[in-house]
Scaffold this motif. Structure first.
Motif, PDB file in Angstrom:
ATOM      1  N   SER A   1       0.836  -1.197   0.000  1.00 19.73           N
ATOM      2  CA  SER A   1       0.000   0.000   0.000  1.00 19.73           C
ATOM      3  C   SER A   1       0.870   1.246   0.000  1.00 19.73           C
ATOM      4  O   SER A   1       2.105   1.168   0.106  1.00 19.73           O
ATOM      5  CB  SER A   1      -0.882   0.009   1.254  1.00 19.73           C
ATOM      6  OG  SER A   1      -0.064   0.109   2.409  1.00 19.73           O
ATOM      7  N   THR A   2       0.217   2.379  -0.079  1.00 16.72           N
ATOM      8  CA  THR A   2       0.945   3.653  -0.026  1.00 16.72           C
ATOM      9  C   THR A   2       1.701   3.772   1.289  1.00 16.72           C
ATOM     10  O   THR A   2       2.857   4.214   1.319  1.00 16.72           O
ATOM     11  CB  THR A   2      -0.033   4.827  -0.185  1.00 16.72           C
ATOM     12  OG1 THR A   2      -0.719   4.703  -1.430  1.00 16.72           O
ATOM     13  CG2 THR A   2       0.715   6.156  -0.147  1.00 16.72           C
TER      14      THR A   2
ATOM     15  N   GLN B   1       4.932   1.778   1.456  1.00 19.36           N
ATOM     16  CA  GLN B   1       6.024   2.274   0.626  1.00 19.36           C
ATOM     17  C   GLN B   1       7.025   3.097   1.429  1.00 19.36           C
ATOM     18  O   GLN B   1       8.217   3.096   1.132  1.00 19.36           O
ATOM     19  CB  GLN B   1       5.466   3.104  -0.533  1.00 19.36           C
ATOM     20  CG  GLN B   1       4.824   2.269  -1.629  1.00 19.36           C
ATOM     21  CD  GLN B   1       5.750   1.224  -2.214  1.00 19.36           C
ATOM     22  OE1 GLN B   1       6.804   1.557  -2.771  1.00 19.36           O
ATOM     23  NE2 GLN B   1       5.388  -0.032  -2.089  1.00 19.36           N
TER      24      GLN B   1
ATOM     25  N   PHE C   1       3.451  -2.490  -6.885  1.00 25.78           N
ATOM     26  CA  PHE C   1       2.590  -1.463  -6.284  1.00 25.78           C
ATOM     27  C   PHE C   1       3.156  -0.069  -6.536  1.00 25.78           C
ATOM     28  O   PHE C   1       2.403   0.865  -6.842  1.00 25.78           O
ATOM     29  CB  PHE C   1       2.415  -1.681  -4.783  1.00 25.78           C
ATOM     30  CG  PHE C   1       1.519  -0.640  -4.177  1.00 25.78           C
ATOM     31  CD1 PHE C   1       0.140  -0.765  -4.248  1.00 25.78           C
ATOM     32  CD2 PHE C   1       2.049   0.515  -3.614  1.00 25.78           C
ATOM     33  CE1 PHE C   1      -0.697   0.227  -3.755  1.00 25.78           C
ATOM     34  CE2 PHE C   1       1.222   1.516  -3.123  1.00 25.78           C
ATOM     35  CZ  PHE C   1      -0.145   1.366  -3.183  1.00 25.78           C
ATOM     36  N   ARG C   2       4.451   0.068  -6.421  1.00 25.00           N
ATOM     37  CA  ARG C   2       5.068   1.379  -6.621  1.00 25.00           C
ATOM     38  C   ARG C   2       4.801   1.903  -8.033  1.00 25.00           C
ATOM     39  O   ARG C   2       4.557   3.092  -8.229  1.00 25.00           O
ATOM     40  CB  ARG C   2       6.578   1.288  -6.376  1.00 25.00           C
ATOM     41  CG  ARG C   2       7.316   2.612  -6.535  1.00 25.00           C
ATOM     42  CD  ARG C   2       8.787   2.453  -6.243  1.00 25.00           C
ATOM     43  NE  ARG C   2       9.015   2.034  -4.862  1.00 25.00           N
ATOM     44  CZ  ARG C   2      10.206   1.716  -4.370  1.00 25.00           C
ATOM     45  NH1 ARG C   2      11.281   1.775  -5.135  1.00 25.00           N
ATOM     46  NH2 ARG C   2      10.330   1.356  -3.113  1.00 25.00           N
TER      47      ARG C   2
ATOM     48  N   ARG D   1       0.325   1.255  -8.378  1.00 24.72           N
ATOM     49  CA  ARG D   1      -0.586   1.636  -7.289  1.00 24.72           C
ATOM     50  C   ARG D   1      -1.812   0.717  -7.254  1.00 24.72           C
ATOM     51  O   ARG D   1      -2.935   1.182  -7.032  1.00 24.72           O
ATOM     52  CB  ARG D   1      -1.016   3.103  -7.428  1.00 24.72           C
ATOM     53  CG  ARG D   1       0.147   4.071  -7.357  1.00 24.72           C
ATOM     54  CD  ARG D   1       0.729   4.136  -5.957  1.00 24.72           C
ATOM     55  NE  ARG D   1       2.079   4.673  -5.945  1.00 24.72           N
ATOM     56  CZ  ARG D   1       2.765   4.970  -4.843  1.00 24.72           C
ATOM     57  NH1 ARG D   1       2.203   4.784  -3.662  1.00 24.72           N
ATOM     58  NH2 ARG D   1       3.984   5.421  -4.903  1.00 24.72           N
TER      59      ARG D   1
ATOM     60  N   THR E   1      -3.053  -2.503  -5.310  1.00 26.21           N
ATOM     61  CA  THR E   1      -2.814  -3.437  -4.217  1.00 26.21           C
ATOM     62  C   THR E   1      -3.158  -4.873  -4.600  1.00 26.21           C
ATOM     63  O   THR E   1      -2.406  -5.809  -4.285  1.00 26.21           O
ATOM     64  CB  THR E   1      -3.637  -3.022  -2.977  1.00 26.21           C
ATOM     65  OG1 THR E   1      -3.155  -1.758  -2.505  1.00 26.21           O
ATOM     66  CG2 THR E   1      -3.502  -4.049  -1.860  1.00 26.21           C
TER      67      THR E   1
END
Length: 217
Positions: free
Chosen positions: A113-114, A117, A183-184, A187, A189
């Motif tokens: 997730s954000t 990160q 994810f990076r 974005r 998940t």
């Protein structure tokens, strides 16, 4: 990283100790994420958590331990899964199923997730943390080998258990890094989770092949 949802112990003294540990960990995380691991001192963490320097060291012997504060929880999760495994399910399959369970339960150290990160980026920007992460992986591989051997009724020093543990940790590490990379970039998940589990599954197939004919497969 510590989260407020962690199960609280029942007795007052343990609750107070856990609350102090959480406060230190949260303060440390905030400073590490804001300024980078190398740029934060233990004294600054103590001040941010409103505790003394020695209190910090009573809970975390090393500065790195404040960052990887779920390390022991992860180790115990692996050991417990093998101790409690269904005898009809092999040790390697038990761990593959555990990976799926942990992702499904949104276990904090397997979130993509954000928020996660910040954790990954802090590690990537610190040689000290990268070195500690490698050491933790090696330590877990050693402990996992023993747990695998015990689960299968084999000698604790069994070479096949060591091989299986090393291969499992390597595949999980690759899966973890790849999932965060996805994810990076995207974005997404769900896509990151799917990639993690697909690689864990592939790795498990390889490990089973490597120790085919043993109690581990």
């Amino acid at each position: 990283m510590t989260t407020p949802s962690d199960e609280a112990p029942s007795d007052r003294r343990s609750r107070k100790r856990l609350a102090t540990r959480r406060a230190i960990s949260l303060a440390a995380d905030r400073l590490f994420f804001e300024r980078g691991f190398e740029n934060v001192t233990v004294d600054e963490i103590a001040a941010a958590a409103d505790v003394g320097r020695m209190t910090v060291f009573n809970h975390f012997p090393r500065k790195e331990d404040m960052f990887f504060d779920r390390d022991e929880e992860a180790r115990e999760t692996l050991r417990q899964a093998l101790r409690q495994r269904d005898s009809s399910v092999s040790p390697i399959e038990t761990l593959r199923l555990l990976a799926h369970q942990l992702v499904r339960q949104q276990t904090p150290y397997l979130l993509f997730s954000t928020a996660s990160q910040s954790f990954i980026e802090t590690v990537e920007n610190s040689e000290t943390l990268k070195a500690r992460a490698r050491a933790i992986r090696d330590e877990i591989a050693g402990e996992l080998a023993v747990a695998l051997a015990e689960s299968a009724g084999q000698d604790a020093d069994d070479s096949k258990a060591k091989l299986a543990a090393a291969m499992l940790l390597a595949s999980w590490s690759v899966a973890f890094i790849e999932a965060h990379r996805i994810f990076r970039q995207e974005r997404d998940t769900d896509k990151a989770k799917a990639a993690f589990l697909a690689l864990v599954d592939q790795g498990s197939v390889g490990v089973k092949a490597a120790v085919a004919g043993t109690a581990y497969a």
